[in-house]
Design a protein around this motif. Structure first.
Motif, PDB file in Angstrom:
ATOM      1  N   SER A 364       0.781  -1.312   0.048  1.00 27.39           N
ATOM      2  CA  SER A 364      -0.294  -0.021  -0.080  1.00 27.39           C
ATOM      3  C   SER A 364       0.760   1.212  -0.157  1.00 27.39           C
ATOM      4  O   SER A 364       0.484   2.279  -0.092  1.00 27.39           O
ATOM      5  CB  SER A 364      -1.017  -0.103   1.199  1.00 27.39           C
ATOM      6  N   GLY A 365       2.215   1.096   0.064  1.00 26.90           N
ATOM      7  CA  GLY A 365       3.088   2.295   0.134  1.00 26.90           C
ATOM      8  C   GLY A 365       2.785   3.135   1.585  1.00 26.90           C
ATOM      9  O   GLY A 365       2.332   2.698   2.423  1.00 26.90           O
ATOM     10  N   ILE A 366       3.291   4.499   1.465  1.00 27.61           N
ATOM     11  CA  ILE A 366       3.125   5.139   2.566  1.00 27.61           C
ATOM     12  C   ILE A 366       2.079   6.309   2.039  1.00 27.61           C
ATOM     13  O   ILE A 366       2.057   6.733   1.101  1.00 27.61           O
ATOM     14  CB  ILE A 366       4.399   5.786   3.210  1.00 27.61           C
ATOM     15  N   THR A 367       1.808   7.133   3.247  1.00 31.54           N
ATOM     16  CA  THR A 367       0.765   8.049   2.872  1.00 31.54           C
ATOM     17  C   THR A 367       1.360   9.665   2.660  1.00 31.54           C
ATOM     18  O   THR A 367       2.660   9.683   3.058  1.00 31.54           O
ATOM     19  CB  THR A 367      -0.116   8.413   4.087  1.00 31.54           C
ATOM     20  N   GLN A 368       0.951  10.329   1.902  1.00 30.32           N
ATOM     21  CA  GLN A 368       1.405  11.760   1.751  1.00 30.32           C
ATOM     22  C   GLN A 368       1.690  12.443   3.046  1.00 30.32           C
ATOM     23  O   GLN A 368       2.527  13.216   3.072  1.00 30.32           O
ATOM     24  CB  GLN A 368       0.669  12.477   0.731  1.00 30.32           C
ATOM     25  N   GLU A 369       0.719  12.386   3.897  1.00 30.42           N
ATOM     26  CA  GLU A 369       0.875  12.888   5.238  1.00 30.42           C
ATOM     27  C   GLU A 369       2.288  12.362   5.947  1.00 30.42           C
ATOM     28  O   GLU A 369       2.967  13.210   6.826  1.00 30.42           O
ATOM     29  CB  GLU A 369      -0.337  12.716   6.074  1.00 30.42           C
ATOM     30  N   GLU A 370       2.642  10.954   5.930  1.00 28.65           N
ATOM     31  CA  GLU A 370       3.400  10.484   6.285  1.00 28.65           C
ATOM     32  C   GLU A 370       4.909  11.062   5.888  1.00 28.65           C
ATOM     33  O   GLU A 370       5.942  11.365   6.477  1.00 28.65           O
ATOM     34  CB  GLU A 370       3.524   8.950   6.377  1.00 28.65           C
ATOM     35  N   LEU A 371       4.760  11.031   4.481  1.00 23.98           N
ATOM     36  CA  LEU A 371       5.796  11.650   3.714  1.00 23.98           C
ATOM     37  C   LEU A 371       6.416  13.033   4.194  1.00 23.98           C
ATOM     38  O   LEU A 371       7.400  13.303   4.360  1.00 23.98           O
ATOM     39  CB  LEU A 371       5.741  11.472   2.352  1.00 23.98           C
ATOM     40  N   ALA A 372       5.162  13.846   4.256  1.00 24.17           N
ATOM     41  CA  ALA A 372       5.466  15.268   4.465  1.00 24.17           C
ATOM     42  C   ALA A 372       6.067  15.373   5.848  1.00 24.17           C
ATOM     43  O   ALA A 372       6.845  16.332   6.206  1.00 24.17           O
ATOM     44  CB  ALA A 372       4.413  16.071   4.389  1.00 24.17           C
ATOM     45  N   ARG A 373       5.600  14.653   6.667  1.00 21.52           N
ATOM     46  CA  ARG A 373       6.109  14.739   8.208  1.00 21.52           C
ATOM     47  C   ARG A 373       7.389  14.347   8.333  1.00 21.52           C
ATOM     48  O   ARG A 373       8.133  15.059   9.010  1.00 21.52           O
ATOM     49  CB  ARG A 373       5.191  13.772   9.176  1.00 21.52           C
TER      50      ARG A 373
END
Length: 458
Positions: A364-373
């Motif tokens: 599923s990958g990672i979320t954009q929120e996780e990436l930004a954080r």
């Protein structure tokens, strides 16, 4: 075990030799002495403090079987006096002016440093340059210090269950590469170390053309260069291969999972999983090491990271769970995930839970929120590090010592901010696989009774 190793910022490159001086340019300043010593000076005038670090491009990676630990042993001997400075006098002089000094040996390099008031930099340079060539290694001091080194090994590795498991995992993961040997050395090699081993290492590697002098603090670059020329410039270069000219030491491809069990006294089991991964070689064009760095932060970069959130706080299958990866190394990389299972859980159950977390990212990958954080945290941590003059010097020395440039620090930070969620998913799918995996499990053995308990039983 979050061991990310990228550091913050660097600035404009300045190259000056003693024969040809270019116009003054931005900070930091780079020089090259005629004897091959590379000098990088970074001005930081916020306080009247200076850091001097001398980095030698020689670590345990350069050792051979039978003399493992000699790089670290020689580091100890460097404090035992020269033909000009009696044993212990180096440290006493630095302490007398309120300074601090020490050294460290790694797989890739050995470094020595002093932190003190800027007015005492000339003294520090004289002392450090003196032991570059005038070290006196006597049999008496060598024999005593080898006992200290062996005791250090006992305390830090042999008597520390987690450290012992890590050492054996590395020795199993690497079949041929010298990274498989511990920096402190195998005990049998330490027991049989000869004074000639240390003397030969010193003569071979401790030469100006194999060293980088890093100065950070409240200094004037031109005056500091003059001091360095007077202190270090008088030594001749030795014939020694540059990093790019040393024999390649390529690890054969791994073709299946490796497993080992380590028995040692401990209260609880412990698990460590190591995946072989690439490291940075081309900071501008590589992308996988940056994605792996972000992946490690997603798994273990903060209290909300996946391993802690799921395995420790939610399912409570683990007391601790961590991930770590260093993209800055001369040799091959390892992506680590480790943890201690809860008292009612096993190492096998923890491994399955870790695998489930990896599979979730692969699917599923990672979320954009996780990436930004994570990106915000990476930038913030690198920026905060630069509040320390010591961290600034470490950033410069470490990059230079493994064959990169201190200028790459800016590139690294910029490239980390360009990593996409798709790239993080891609490296997880490509590298966190069984064919590149080594798993080590601690099988806890009964702890020895304490002296107090023994006394009470009598």
């Amino acid at each position: 075990m979050n061991i990310n190793s990228f550091f913050g910022f660097a600035t404009v490159f300045v190259y000056i030799t003693l024969a040809l001086a270019l116009p003054a340019q931005a900070n930091p300043h780079e020089y090259l002495l005629d004897n091959g010593l590379k000098i990088i000076i970074k001005e930081d005038h916020r306080s009247p403090v200076v850091i001097q670090q001398l980095w030698y491009k020689a670590g345990s990676i350069d050792e051979v079987n039978g003399t493992t630990g000699v790089a670290h042993a020689l580091e100890h001997m460097m404090f035992k006096g020269t033909s000009n400075v009696p044993p212990g006098e180096f440290s006493r002089k630095i302490a007398a002016v309120g300074g601090k000094e020490n050294a460290f040996t790694s797989r890739d390099y050995t470094a020595y440093y002093q932190q003190l008031h800027q007015q005492h930099l000339p003294m520090a340079m004289q002392l450090e340059s003196d032991r570059m060539r005038n070290l006196q290694i006597t049999q008496e001091e060598f024999s005593k210090e080898m006992q200290v080194v062996m005791e250090e090994r006992r305390l830090r590795t042999d008597d520390q269950a987690h450290a012992l498991v890590y050492e054996k995992l590395i020795a199993t993961a690497f079949q041929a590469h010298p990274y498989r040997r511990p920096v402190i050395g195998w005990m049998n090699d330490l027991e049989n170390m000869q004074i000639e081993d240390a003397q030969d290492w010193y003569k071979r590697w401790y030469t100006p053309n194999n060293a980088i002098l890093v100065i950070v603090g409240d200094v004037n670059p031109k005056e500091t260069l003059k001091l360095a020329q007077e202190s270090y410039g008088k030594f001749q270069a030795n014939h020694i291969p540059a990093l790019s000219e040393r024999k390649p030491q390529i690890e054969p491809p791994q073709t299946g999972i490796k497993r080992l069990v380590v028995k040692a006294p401990a209260k609880l089991p412990y698990l460590i999983m190591g995946y072989k991964v690439p490291v940075l070689k081309d900071t501008k064009n590589d992308w996988e090491p940056y994605a792996l760095t972000i992946l490690s932060e997603v798994l273990d970069g903060n209290a909300a990271a996946r391993l802690n959130k799921t395995l420790v706080r939610s399912t409570r299958i683990a007391i601790s769970a961590n991930a770590g990866y260093s993209a800055i190394a001369r040799g091959p990389g390892i992506f680590y995930i480790d943890g201690t299972p809860s008292e009612d859980k096993t190492a096998h159950e923890l491994e399955q839970a870790i695998r489930s977390e990896i599979d979730t990212i692969v699917q599923s990958g990672i979320t954009q929120e996780e990436l930004a954080r994570v990106k915000a945290q990476v930038v913030a941590s690198r920026t905060y590090q630069l509040d320390s003059t010591f961290a600034q010097a470490m950033q410069i020395g470490r990059l230079e010592s493994i064959g990169l440039s201190h200028l790459d620090a800016n590139i690294i930070l910029e490239r980390l901010q360009t990593v996409t969620a798709e790239q993080v998913k891609a490296v997880a799918e490509k590298y966190l696989v069984d064919d590149s995996l080594t798993v080590a499990v601690l099988d806890p053995q009964p702890l020895a009774k304490t002296t107090a308990q023994n006394d009470q039983s009598k």
